[in-house]
Design an enzyme around this catalytic site. Structure first.
Site, PDB file in Angstrom:
ATOM      1  N   CYS A  50     -34.957  21.575  -8.843  1.00 41.95           N
ATOM      2  CA  CYS A  50     -34.960  20.865  -7.465  1.00 41.95           C
ATOM      3  C   CYS A  50     -35.340  21.940  -6.258  1.00 41.95           C
ATOM      4  CB  CYS A  50     -33.417  20.568  -7.150  1.00 41.95           C
ATOM      5  SG  CYS A  50     -32.404  22.028  -7.511  1.00 41.95           S
ATOM      6  N   ASN A  66     -25.280  19.491 -13.639  1.00 43.50           N
ATOM      7  CA  ASN A  66     -25.971  18.447 -13.379  1.00 43.50           C
ATOM      8  C   ASN A  66     -26.849  17.905 -14.736  1.00 43.50           C
ATOM      9  OD1 ASN A  66     -29.391  18.769 -13.024  1.00 43.50           O
ATOM     10  ND2 ASN A  66     -28.023  20.772 -12.428  1.00 43.50           N
ATOM     11  N   THR A  72     -21.995  18.137  -5.456  1.00 43.02           N
ATOM     12  CA  THR A  72     -22.862  17.630  -5.391  1.00 43.02           C
ATOM     13  C   THR A  72     -23.673  16.893  -6.778  1.00 43.02           C
ATOM     14  OG1 THR A  72     -23.928  19.718  -5.943  1.00 43.02           O
ATOM     15  CG2 THR A  72     -23.925  19.037  -3.426  1.00 43.02           C
ATOM     16  N   SER A  96     -24.827  23.803 -17.348  1.00 45.38           N
ATOM     17  CA  SER A  96     -25.311  23.338 -16.037  1.00 45.38           C
ATOM     18  C   SER A  96     -24.710  21.775 -15.972  1.00 45.38           C
ATOM     19  CB  SER A  96     -26.710  23.146 -16.037  1.00 45.38           C
ATOM     20  OG  SER A  96     -27.130  21.996 -15.338  1.00 45.38           O
ATOM     21  N   GLU A 104     -19.184  25.712  -7.500  1.00 43.32           N
ATOM     22  CA  GLU A 104     -19.234  24.970  -6.366  1.00 43.32           C
ATOM     23  C   GLU A 104     -18.002  24.390  -5.588  1.00 43.32           C
ATOM     24  OE1 GLU A 104     -22.116  21.787  -6.506  1.00 43.32           O
ATOM     25  OE2 GLU A 104     -20.948  20.601  -4.714  1.00 43.32           O
ATOM     26  N   SER A 117     -31.940  22.605 -12.787  1.00 48.38           N
ATOM     27  CA  SER A 117     -31.988  24.097 -12.996  1.00 48.38           C
ATOM     28  C   SER A 117     -32.868  24.424 -14.245  1.00 48.38           C
ATOM     29  CB  SER A 117     -30.598  24.986 -13.228  1.00 48.38           C
ATOM     30  OG  SER A 117     -29.657  24.097 -14.037  1.00 48.38           O
ATOM     31  N   CYS A 171     -25.936  15.111  -4.200  1.00 49.84           N
ATOM     32  CA  CYS A 171     -27.310  15.613  -3.715  1.00 49.84           C
ATOM     33  C   CYS A 171     -28.380  14.598  -4.259  1.00 49.84           C
ATOM     34  CB  CYS A 171     -27.659  16.847  -4.556  1.00 49.84           C
ATOM     35  SG  CYS A 171     -29.226  17.178  -4.696  1.00 49.84           S
ATOM     36  N   HIS A 193     -15.518  24.582 -11.645  1.00 52.97           N
ATOM     37  CA  HIS A 193     -16.990  24.951 -11.042  1.00 52.97           C
ATOM     38  C   HIS A 193     -16.926  25.885  -9.876  1.00 52.97           C
ATOM     39  CE1 HIS A 193     -21.104  24.088 -10.098  1.00 52.97           C
ATOM     40  NE2 HIS A 193     -21.492  23.583 -11.276  1.00 52.97           N
ATOM     41  N   CYS A 232     -27.323  26.619  -1.645  1.00 49.16           N
ATOM     42  CA  CYS A 232     -28.050  25.431  -1.416  1.00 49.16           C
ATOM     43  C   CYS A 232     -27.554  24.982  -0.120  1.00 49.16           C
ATOM     44  CB  CYS A 232     -27.945  24.761  -2.628  1.00 49.16           C
ATOM     45  SG  CYS A 232     -28.852  23.006  -2.103  1.00 49.16           S
TER      46      CYS A 232
HETATM   47  S1  SF4 Z   1     -29.021  19.877  -7.532  1.00 46.83           S
HETATM   48 FE1  SF4 Z   1     -27.640  21.507  -6.558  1.00 46.83          FE
HETATM   49  S2  SF4 Z   1     -29.138  23.160  -5.904  1.00 46.83           S
HETATM   50 FE2  SF4 Z   1     -30.400  21.274  -6.393  1.00 46.83          FE
HETATM   51  S3  SF4 Z   1     -30.823  20.613  -4.288  1.00 46.83           S
HETATM   52 FE3  SF4 Z   1     -29.055  19.872  -5.329  1.00 46.83          FE
HETATM   53  S4  SF4 Z   1     -27.118  20.604  -4.599  1.00 46.83           S
HETATM   54 FE4  SF4 Z   1     -28.813  21.898  -4.161  1.00 46.83          FE
END
Ligand code: SF4
Length: 289
Positions: A26, A233, A175, A231, A139, A275, A203, A137, A109
């Site tokens: 991303c 996400n 996010t 990770s 974040e 990532s 996000c 986490h 970010c």
């Molecule tokens: S996935 Fe995480 S690092 Fe990537 S744009 Fe979204 S908030 Fe930012």
């Protein structure tokens, strides 16, 4: 929505691969890596990150081989440059870093910073603030009030159902949370308060990956989700596919693919977390071919 790649493995068997066009880095991760590589080129001092820069072990190994040092705490850093990772750091640690005189490169970010800012605003306006996410986490730990315990983390539907009646609730999401789950929690909290203010902080990049992954999953017999096991996400992509009944494997690299998974499979879907670097995704496609 996807790239279609067809391979004829032999005359009797061919496999089609649907690769999500959303798979991989991303903008927040690209930015963190660009800043880190730039710092490595320009700095004459040791370059540190506090914890891993992003949640992908293979990328972290690559950065280490280029000279990036990973410190677990400030005590391990006497001098040099500290890169703030994409997930952010706690407000207390940020202040300590400013006071330390170390050079700081801010690779947090912007989407994570937005969550931090919204939580601060909600607290100033006297909302009881709820973050839907994973308590441990990095974040979530970076959100104001989490460490002190006056910002509340909700990690399950059950916790939302047991939430006490509260006058005003302000709500954000980590996010990388699943959108549907966040909506469900918002629906439950609506019955716990007179006023609920919800900021949709999931996000864009994460939401697009989740939507595209489901579109692909419904067209294939098996999904491979590629990316760090640590990770959030990437794990969420695998979880969303499994929860919707699709056969899914979460792998970090091609070396984890087991031949028996592929028996009789004619159409396979691939997606990857935000990532996951392109070379790992290409490696998975190449291994299947
Ligand atoms: S996935 Fe995480 S690092 Fe990537 S744009 Fe979204 S908030 Fe930012």
């Amino acid at each position: 929505m996807y790239c279609l790649i067809a391979f004829s493995l032999n005359t009797l068997y061919s496999m089609k691969i649907l690769l999500s066009k959303e798979a991989g880095f991303c903008f927040g991760v690209k930015r963190a890596l660009r800043l880190t590589n730039q710092t490595l080129e320009e700095s004459k001092c040791p370059v540190y990150t506090l914890g891993p820069l992003i949640h992908n072990p293979q990328v972290i190994e690559d950065l280490k081989s280029k000279g990036v040092l990973v410190a677990q705490s400030m005590d391990e850093i006497a001098t040099g440059v500290v890169i703030l990772r994409s997930h952010g750091v706690t407000p207390k640690l940020y202040q300590q870093l400013l006071d330390s005189g170390l050079t700081i490169v801010d690779a947090v970010c912007p989407n994570v910073k937005r969550v931090q800012k919204l939580v601060s605003q909600l607290k100033q306006e006297d909302y009881t603030v709820v973050v839907v996410g994973e308590r441990n986490h990095p974040e979530v730990m970076s959100v104001p009030g989490i460490v002190e315990g006056d910002t509340i983390v909700i990690e399950s539907i059950e916790q939302a159902e047991n939430f006490p009646q509260t006058e005003r609730i302000g709500m954000v999401a980590q996010t990388t949370q699943a959108c549907e789950y966040f909506r469900k929690i918002a629906g439950i909290l609506l019955h716990k308060t007179f006023e609920l203010r919800v900021y949709h902080t999931i996000c864009d990049a994460v939401e697009r990956r989740q939507q595209d992954c489901l579109k692909i999953a419904e067209q294939v017999e098996m999904m491979l989700v590629v990316g760090g096991k640590n990770s959030a996400n990437t794990s969420r992509l695998a979880q969303i596919c499994s929860d919707n009944g699709y056969a899914t494997y979460h792998i970090e690299t091609a070396s984890e693919i087991q031949p028996e998974w592929l028996k009789g499979i004619k159409k396979i879907g691939i997606t990857a977390g935000a990532s996951t670097p392109p070379w790992i995704i290409e490696g998975v496609v190449a291994a299947l071919s």
